[in-house]
Design an enzyme around this catalytic site. Structure first.
Site, PDB file in Angstrom:
ATOM      1  N   ASP A 162      -1.549  -3.806 -17.400  1.00  0.00           N
ATOM      2  CA  ASP A 162      -0.119  -3.980 -16.735  1.00  0.00           C
ATOM      3  C   ASP A 162      -0.318  -3.097 -15.168  1.00  0.00           C
ATOM      4  O   ASP A 162      -1.129  -2.357 -14.968  1.00  0.00           O
ATOM      5  CB  ASP A 162       0.067  -2.157 -18.100  1.00  0.00           C
ATOM      6  CG  ASP A 162       1.335  -1.875 -16.602  1.00  0.00           C
ATOM      7  OD1 ASP A 162       2.361  -2.308 -15.897  1.00  0.00           O
ATOM      8  OD2 ASP A 162       1.898  -0.830 -18.009  1.00  0.00           O
ATOM      9  N   HIS A 166       2.636  -4.203 -19.512  1.00  0.00           N
ATOM     10  CA  HIS A 166       3.265  -3.035 -19.287  1.00  0.00           C
ATOM     11  C   HIS A 166       4.693  -3.053 -20.553  1.00  0.00           C
ATOM     12  O   HIS A 166       4.810  -2.200 -21.465  1.00  0.00           O
ATOM     13  CB  HIS A 166       4.185  -2.957 -18.047  1.00  0.00           C
ATOM     14  CG  HIS A 166       5.291  -2.066 -18.271  1.00  0.00           C
ATOM     15  ND1 HIS A 166       4.640  -0.710 -17.210  1.00  0.00           N
ATOM     16  CD2 HIS A 166       7.415  -1.248 -17.868  1.00  0.00           C
ATOM     17  CE1 HIS A 166       5.261   0.254 -17.824  1.00  0.00           C
ATOM     18  NE2 HIS A 166       6.624  -0.113 -17.679  1.00  0.00           N
ATOM     19  N   SER A 171       6.871   4.680 -19.354  1.00  0.00           N
ATOM     20  CA  SER A 171       6.666   4.118 -17.705  1.00  0.00           C
ATOM     21  C   SER A 171       7.238   6.045 -17.632  1.00  0.00           C
ATOM     22  O   SER A 171       6.303   6.243 -17.563  1.00  0.00           O
ATOM     23  CB  SER A 171       7.539   3.211 -18.201  1.00  0.00           C
ATOM     24  OG  SER A 171       7.171   2.980 -16.353  1.00  0.00           O
TER      25      SER A 171
END
Length: 705
Positions: free
Chosen positions: A636, A670, A550
């Site tokens: 995501d 995600h 991320s």
């Protein structure tokens, strides 16, 4: 034996379809912008809506990654079995008491998802409230959220995301009858809070741009169309969340971005009352609220309290003008959280990079701390349900010590071990060594680095090393026990965590020095950590694998551009690498709330220049890069799939070295796979990649590897 290598494979060619935009007098070209689906909002809800040419490209990338990693398949299988062998198949949480019951979560052997249960408070037959495995049956993706029982214990509200896009559908279960009612609420963020009557609950709705922006009140047994709008946030830069004070008296509506917050209250026994503001938002000031008796306790960085202080305010007049000090600000002591019980206030804080729990008796202000002696460890408070208690629950672990759950009496100070993480395949803490070293930086700081290795691993520069980093949003990576790290450590790796700026490991200033105009400190700290580990003989340049996800994936992209020669390989999970384009697109879910973290390049030319200077996608150069494995999720909403897809395409077109691999999970978002074992397959893939790029030519005396 010889470890497998990455296999040569024919990489797909991504068509270049140049587009450009001009901002602050600079023309920005983007030949892969077409990978961003114009109907991305629809794709989040229905992945089948993805355009055929984009899907074909992602499928081709997946096939290429599979071919390049084909020789590691047997190793992946071995690693997966090891990783699975360290998980207690029938693991369960320590039951948490609430009134007549004790609530817990458990798993069954082979089960991927949690099962929520309860028993009578003092023991008795177990009642299954919600079976996650049964709910997930036949679904490619499934994740529970927002599971909460009503105050009268008659009902359970629960949410499920069935494609990884974090759109949760809420349902209500009648616990006496063991069935779901007709209540169905779509497109929520997962947050829920019950009113005191057990007939109403509040929830957060997500808008078309996937922002949690509205709070509704739902009455059980009525249609969602009849729900009452309680609060709507007009500023797209702020998100809305829900909570409840442990006292049970107040439902909390928390409105926040990354540096500013605001709280509104609703009396839980009067759910139709309008929300009441605690204190209006002030830019760059945060606060959160707990309740005890006739006061609120408020954790805040207001009033110049950079590392936070705790103040009190009357329930009837909670504005800033009535805030009175309770726990004064102490520079270097970062207060992370607070929990108010009837007779005690408990806070979690960090001093010199290590956490401790402090208990304060409210009657006389007497305090004592709970701390441990290891060189590096993780400490956390476990939430409970009961307010009028002297007992709290906390967790402890270290890189060598499996997690332990303790109950602690705040008056007698007696500590009771309730659970110790069991590693079914075996674990001997004495066979490992954990340490913390400090890497010097060019600007005179020192970066804490946590190290874990097998005691038999030599520190002579020959050991491969996995260096993990994050460095954003003030999030600190704990020095906690990890069963997954052991598979690499047992094969001679040193596992390292660089506690770089952008987190709060050394106080709030550590965070402030790693964001916005100072963001490049984050990247420099990670590179400095790698260089220090090389200089001190822990490892060498061709033996380091960097890993981050991320915002930590942005870190991976930045260090790949800045110091590719240091790394044997880079793993970037759902990497935020197209920073400039994303921060220039206010329609994306996270963009307006992220401007306080990165800067607003649309309106601020200085922020534009800063981001353009480090954005990984915009700084790919015609030079040699190490092998890179990027992992993405099609649905995501946080780091959209096209960011890593564009990055890998540009690396392959402009750079040498590699290979550059992209694996997109077409059924997840995600967090990757939701099932506990499916996620381990992704971990096994990452570790096989790390072994292949560092030890593909190395010999080992242990044939079991």
């Amino acid at each position: 034996m010889t470890f497998p290598r990455l296999a040569p494979a024919s990489a797909p060619t991504c068509p270049a379809r140049d587009t450009s935009r001009t901002l602050h007098g600079r023309v920005i070209h983007d030949e892969y912008a077409w990978l961003r689906a114009e109907n991305w909002q629809e794709v989040m809800r229905d992945p089948a809506a993805l355009a055929a040419d984009i899907r074909a490209h992602l499928d081709a990338e997946n096939a290429h990654a599979a071919a390049a990693l084909a020789e590691t398949e047997a190793l992946q299988g071995l690693l997966f079995e090891e990783l699975k062998g360290r998980i207690e198949q029938d693991d369960s949480s320590v039951p948490a008491k609430d009134g007549a019951f004790a609530y817990a979560v458990r798993h069954v052997p082979g089960g991927q998802h949690p099962i929520h249960v309860r028993t009578p408070r003092d023991g008795g037959a177990e009642e299954i409230l919600l079976d996650g495995d049964a709910r997930a049956a036949g679904k490619a993706y499934f994740r529970l959220s927002g599971v909460a029982h009503s105050p009268d214990h008659r009902r359970l509200v629960w949410g499920a995301d069935e494609n990884g896009s974090e759109y949760f559908t809420l349902r209500v279960r009648d616990l006496a009858e063991g069935r779901d009612l007709d209540d169905v609420i779509e497109a929520t963020g997962g947050d829920v809070a019950w009113a005191a009557d057990g007939e109403h609950f509040f929830y957060v709705a997500v808008d078309d741009n996937h922002r949690p922006s509205k709070v509704f009140l739902h009455r059980v047994g009525t249609a969602a169309s009849a729900d009452v709008l309680v609060y709507e946030e007009a500023d797209p830069g702020f998100f809305v969340g829900l909570g409840k004070t442990l006292s049970g008296r107040f439902v909390l509506i928390a409105i926040h971005d990354h540096e500013t917050s605001e709280v509104r209250l609703i009396e839980a026994n009067d759910p139709s009352a309008p929300p009441r503001l605690v204190a209006p938002r002030v830019t760059a000031e945060e606060y959160d609220v707990e309740h005890v008796g006739d006061v609120f306790t408020i954790l805040t960085n207001g009033g110049g309290a950079e590392d936070f202080q705790i103040v009190t305010a009357p329930v009837e007049a909670p504005g800033r003008e009535n805030w009175r000090p309770l726990v004064a600000h102490a520079p270097g002591r970062l207060i992370l959280s607070q929990t108010a019980y009837r007779d005690h206030l408990v806070r979690l804080e960090r001093v010199e990079g290590l956490p401790r729990i402090v208990v304060r008796r409210l009657a006389d202000g007497v305090e004592h701390a709970i701390a441990f002696e290891e060189e590096a460890y993780s400490l956390g408070l476990s939430g409970g349900f009961e307010f009028a208690t002297t007992e709290i629950r906390f967790s402890y672990s270290s890189p060598t010590t499996p997690a332990r759950i303790y109950d602690y009496d705040m008056e007698s100070r007696a500590r009771t071990l309730r659970k110790e993480q069991r590693v079914p395949s075996g674990h001997d803490p004495a066979a490992y060594v954990a340490a913390r070293v400090f890497a010097p930086t060019a600007d005179g700081e020192t970066v804490p680095v946590t190290l874990l290795r097998a005691r038999a691993t030599p520190l002579d520069g020959t050991a491969p090393l996995l260096l993990y980093g994050y460095g954003a949003y003030g999030i600190s990576i704990p020095a906690a026990f990890s069963t997954t790290a052991l598979s690499l450590v047992d094969r001679g790796f040193v596992y390292a965590i660089a506690h770089i700026r952008g987190g709060k490991d050394k106080g709030f200033r550590w965070y402030a020095q790693g964001r916005r105009e100072a963001k490049t400190n984050t990247f420099d700290d990670f590179v400095a950590s790698a260089r220090h580990l090389i200089a001190t003989g822990v490892t060498r340049a061709d033996r380091i694998v960097a890993q981050g996800g991320s915002a930590g994936g942005m870190l991976m992209g930045a260090i790949a551009n800045r110091a590719p020669e240091l790394f044997a390989g880079i793993v970037a999970e759902v990497p935020f690498v197209d920073v400039l384009a994303t921060m220039c697109d206010p329609t994306l879910p996270l963009t307006p709330p992220e401007w306080p973290e990165w800067g607003n390049p649309i309106e601020d030319e200085a922020a534009f220049r800063t981001i353009l200077g480090y954005s990984p996608y915009d700084n790919v150069e015609a030079k040699a890069y190490p092998p890179i494995l990027a992992l993405a999720g099609l649905t995501d909403p946080r780091v959209t799939y096209w960011e890593p897809a564009k990055w890998i395409a540009r690396l392959r077109a402009r750079a040498s070295g590699g290979p550059f691999l992209l694996k997109t999970n077409m059924d997840a978002g995600h967090g990757g796979a939701a099932g506990r074992f499916d996620r381990l397959k992704e971990v096994a893939l990452i570790q096989a990649f790390a072994l292949a790029v560092t030890q593909g030519r190395a010999e080992t005396a242990d044939p079991s590897t």
